[in-house]
Structure formats: structure tokens, C-alpha cells
Motif scaffolding. Structure first.
Motif: not given
Length: 120
Positions: A7-26
Motif C-alpha cells: 500500500m502506497m500513496s504516490v501522485s500521478l506524476d510519481g512523487f511520494f513526498e515533497g522537499p524536506g519529507r513533506d507528505i502534506s499532499r497525502h
């Protein structure tokens, strides 16, 4: 034999996290987490890497003590704490909360874990 489910959360353009381990898009709302909790309850263990484990261990052990926390998050905190966890890390020396650290990915060891009785 148990199943290993990724189970993983990845954006349509292939990102798991943003800079600085930012996962706020989850974005996990109560409806999604309720659905996931139904699935998590049937599992017999969580497997993760060190960084994911550290993120989880940074909030879920005491998250349900927050009176503002929605019910599905309170439920997940209990599921997470009670579930056996296997963390793959070459650098982590120990972990709490019913966690076993595995230093190398050994296919035979994974097969042994998978062969044990338990949920999906």
C-alpha cells in the motif's frame, strides 16, 4: 500462507513526498481511513522501512489521547499500536511498539514470515 500487500500513496506524476519529507499532499479523510481500518484489522503485521516507521512512531503511539481526533484516527492508533511491525533498516538499532527490526532483506526470511499463520 499470508499475503504481502503493498500500500502506497504516490501522485500521478510519481512523487511520494515533497522537499524536506513533506507528505502534506497525502489526503486521508475519515471515509478513506474507515475503509483502510477495515482492511488493516484483518492483517497480521505491518512491514515498512525505517523512515515510514519513524513517521508512524512519531504520532500514532499517543495520537488517540487527543480529544479532537476523529474516530477513524483513534481506531487506527489502536490498530497500529497493537499490530506486530517489521521494519527494514540497516541503521535502526531498536524500535518500540511491538516492532522487530530486520537489517537485511533476505527472501528466505520474508518467506518464513509469510508462511506463518495469520491474517491477510
Amino acid at each position: 500462507m499470508r499475503k504481502i500487500i503493498l500500500m502506497m500513496s504516490v501522485s500521478l506524476d510519481g512523487f511520494f513526498e515533497g522537499p524536506g519529507r513533506d507528505i502534506s499532499r497525502h489526503l486521508v479523510n475519515d471515509e478513506l481511513l474507515g475503509h483502510l481500518n477495515d482492511r488493516f484489522r484483518t492483517m497480521s503485521a505491518f512491514m515498512s522501512g525505517r523512515i515510514t516507521h519513524e513517521l508512524m512512531a512519531g504520532s500514532w503511539p499517543t495520537a488517540d489521547q487527543d480529544p479532537e481526533l476523529p474516530a477513524p484516527m483513534v481506531e487506527f492508533a489502536g490498530i497500529w499500536r497493537g499490530m506486530p511491525k517489521f521494519v527494514f533498516s540497516r541503521t535502526l538499532t531498536g524500535a518500540g511498539w511491538n516492532t522487530t527490526v530486520i537489517h537485511d532483506v533476505v527472501p528466505e526470511q520474508i518467506a518464513e514470515l509469510q508462511a506463518q499463520p495469520g491474517g491477510g
